[in-house]
Design an enzyme around this catalytic site. Structure first.
Site, short mmCIF file in Angstrom:
data_model
loop_
_atom_site.label_atom_id
_atom_site.label_comp_id
_atom_site.label_asym_id
_atom_site.label_seq_id
_atom_site.Cartn_x
_atom_site.Cartn_y
_atom_site.Cartn_z
CD GLU A 41 5.06 -4.76 -13.58
OE1 GLU A 41 4.35 -3.70 -13.26
OE2 GLU A 41 4.82 -5.35 -13.25
CG ASP A 70 -3.07 1.53 -11.03
OD1 ASP A 70 -1.84 1.40 -10.60
OD2 ASP A 70 -3.53 1.77 -12.78
CE1 TYR A 112 2.78 -6.45 -8.28
CE2 TYR A 112 3.29 -5.41 -9.95
CZ TYR A 112 3.28 -5.32 -8.91
OH TYR A 112 3.27 -4.72 -8.58
#
Lengths: 400, 268
Positions: free
Chosen positions: B46, B57, B172
């Site tokens: 990634e 994040d 994911y």
């Protein structure tokens, strides 16, 4: 007219709006939407909200005819919708009460909020105290430095103020951080957004809780004028919550509406916050809207003397009202806003917030271009006590 | 599905997929770190794109983004890096990890064209949930590019089934609520969530968010097909920043030693 069908079931205002957030909080937005729809269709909830606005915040706020200000400028009469007379000093409390009542109804005990200048932080801390909720307010390090008084107020009210050191350390980063915190604590925490921004249903919800401004204005004005509506309505726009609340009942009527953005040092410099005038389509804080950004999509830092207008995005409904040309958006510089603020002080004895001064400034231009028998209503979204420090820095010399 | 995805999906290994930020601390470092990761057993890569407002994040990847931004790396440059990686021999699938605003400004069509020209295999957009992804999903399918889907422990069951069954490349699974970052504990009921995802998915099911130690990786071996590590690796790169810029060969050696201490023996 244009807005009867917005937002659609996907939370879209034309192409704008939507939910651009991590999958982890999608369920919370659905849960919130369901709870909100249920609440606003519940007579008891609405009565409670109206009651709290009346006995806690002091509504209805007056509609004041600015006699001497109007005379000084000539042209149309100027009326001020006095949101500055709310508890805590601005319109922010309307939405904070509404969302806090919803949080309580949903059984949430914790609220989180973002704040720039601290006005929404103070409103959130206030309702948290009143309804017995814990409250964390995210605020950029730079804003904490600039707004020490509001930081102290929030702490007095029992809130925890969390310093945000990421990015440019201002409102945009505080909002990112609040969203990050929400993703982590979504199962028991209510995110109390302060403006008509964010993922759906926030823009709709904030409008719902702020539209009391417009509804009161309409009934106060028509009562005084034998049923006639105002000839123009003006409000300042950062994220756009006081403006969307003020415009709400007029959007479907034949009343010219004006939103006023912050032009900072000028829209032709790179120091402004004129999102609609100079921005482009993009995603910020969960919503597709207009924003200030580079060609590549990095969000840029806006500038305005007024911390409440210093935001690189804008509520998606404003982006839509701009695109459909239902509302005209103008930009007013720091200098013009300061002049209007001073003029309002000496002609009416009212010290308004720097944000509201942008709306006042444009209303003067507008009034001068209109006839004596016409009327302009301005949303005076907040009072200027919080800005005294900024004013002393900028203008102090004149008064020494 | 292309050849690289075929190899990825047919593998019987417990798959290791690392995340690194493009341009952190330089484009050349990103290339050599990527090759080192493949050499140490990465099954796919990634590649993050630096962004001013990365709201999914945590602090570690935020700082990496700032370093990438300082190198003036953008979405287009990140895609072009993949072409260099291919020339230097990288064979594993590469997924571009980008926030939606960057993609919007480049243009979805332009992205797809560049992705094909430069040997990109997939895209992951952390702020584009299933509900908003219809158009991009369709465009990706037409262009043979995998749009990586995420599911979270908070995803409703019928939606989990839908996303899992439509997933491409890999699925994911977010192992903990919150943003990316290193964690010492994971929530209860995670195995059940992973099994539900696996039961419905036609592609490998990978677990990510918060993993930083070998013991944590072992914890998910039976309930998933692989794992994603971002922040822990990015943090190591941060520690090696100066060395990566001045004495890259030595830094890459240290980096590989770190990977060997982190990864289970079988995934190397």
């Amino acid at each position: 007219m244009t807005t009867a069908t917005v937002p659609d079931h996907r939370g879209r205002y034309g192409v704008f709006g939507g939910k651009y957030v991590p999958e982890t909080i999608m369920f919370a937005l659905e849960e919130l939407e369901a709870a909100f729809n249920e609440a606003i269709n519940d007579k008891e909830f609405n009565e409670l909200f109206q009651k709290e606005l009346a006995i806690y915040s002091g509504r209805p706020t007056p509609l004041t005819k600015a006699e001497r200000l109007s005379e000084t400028n000539g042209g149309a009469s100027i009326y001020l919708k006095r949101e500055d007379l709310n508890h805590t000093g601005a319109h922010k409390i309307n939405n904070a009460i509404g969302q806090a009542l919803l949080a309580v109804r949903m059984g949430k005990k914790k609220i989180i909020a973002e704040t720039g200048a601290g006005q929404h932080g103070v409103a959130a801390a206030t309702v948290a105290a009143k309804y017995g909720l814990s409250c964390k307010v995210y605020m950029g390090k730079e804003d904490i430095r600039r707004q020490a008084l509001n930081v102290f107020r929030m702490k007095l009210l029992g809130a925890e103020v969390i310093e945000v050191t990421s990015g440019s350390q201002t409102l945009k980063d505080a909002t990112n951080e609040a969203i990050r915190e929400w993703v982590a604590s979504v199962e028991d925490t209510f995110y109390l957004i302060g403006s008509a921004v964010g993922p759906y249903p926030y823009p709709k919800m904030v409008k719902q809780f702020q539209q009391v401004i417009g509804h009161e204005t309409q009934s106060q004005f028509t009562q005084e004028h034998g049923g006639k509506l105002p000839d123009a309505v003006v409000a300042c726009v950062g994220g756009g919550s006081n403006a969307i609340g003020m415009f709400a009942p007029f959007i479907e009527k034949d009343v010219p509406l004006f939103g006023v953005e912050a032009a900072g040092l000028g829209v032709d410099t790179d120091q402004h916050a004129a999102t609609l005038s100079k921005g482009s389509k993009g995603v910020i804080h969960g919503s597709l809207t207009k924003l200030l950004q580079t060609n590549e999509g990095q969000i840029t830092e806006p500038y305005s003397i007024s911390a409440g207008l210093d935001y690189p995005g804008i509520g998606p409904e404003h982006a839509y009202l701009h695109e459909t040309e239902r509302v005209k958006y103008e930009a007013v510089t720091d200098k013009e806003a300061l002049e209007a603020l001073k003029q309002l002080c000496v002609t009416e004895g009212i010290l308004c917030a720097l944000e509201s001064a942008h709306a006042v400034a444009y209303s003067l231009t507008l009034a001068r271009s209109m006839n004596k028998d016409q009327a302009v209503v301005v949303c005076l979204s907040g009072r200027g006590d919080k800005d005294v420090h900024t004013l002393m820095d900028k203008e102090g010399g004149e008064y020494r | 599905m292309n050849k690289r995805w075929e190899v990825f999906q047919n593998s019987s290994d417990y798959r290791f997929v690392p995340y690194i930020m493009a341009g952190d601390p330089s484009e050349e470092a990103t290339i050599e770190l990527s090759l080192a990761l493949e050499e140490c057993g990465a099954a796919a890569l990634e590649l993050g794109v630096p962004y001013s407002d990365p709201l999914a994040d945590g602090p570690v990847i935020q700082r990496a983004g700032m370093r990438g931004l300082a190198q003036k790396v953008n979405l287009e440059k990140t895609i072009e890096l993949v072409s260099t990686l291919r020339k230097r021999g990288l064979e594993i699938p590469v997924i571009i990890f980008t926030y939606y605003n960057l993609l919007l400004q480049l243009g979805e069509n332009r992205f797809l064209q560049l992705a094909e020209e430069n040997g990109v295999d997939g895209i992951l957009v952390p702020d584009l949930p299933y509900e908003e992804s219809g158009y991009l999903q369709e465009m990706c399918s037409q262009n043979n590019l995998a749009l990586i889907s995420l599911v979270s422990p908070t995803t409703r069951e019928e939606k989990l089934v839908k996303i899992s069954s439509e997933a491409e490349g890999f699925l994911y699974c977010i192992s903990s609520l919150g943003v990316t970052g290193i964690r010492s504990e994971f929530r209860d009921g995670l195995d059940e969530f992973l099994r539900a995802a696996k039961a419905n998915s036609h592609v490998p099911v990978l677990v990510g968010f918060g993993l930083s130690q070998r013991e944590q990786i072992h914890q998910f071996e039976n309930s998933s097909d692989g794992f994603i590590i971002g922040s822990a690796i990015v943090k190591k790169i941060e520690e090696l920043e100066d060395e990566l810029l001045t004495n890259r060969e030595e830094a890459i050696k240290t980096f590989k030693a770190y990977l060997e201490s982190l990864l289970p023996v079988y995934s190397r």
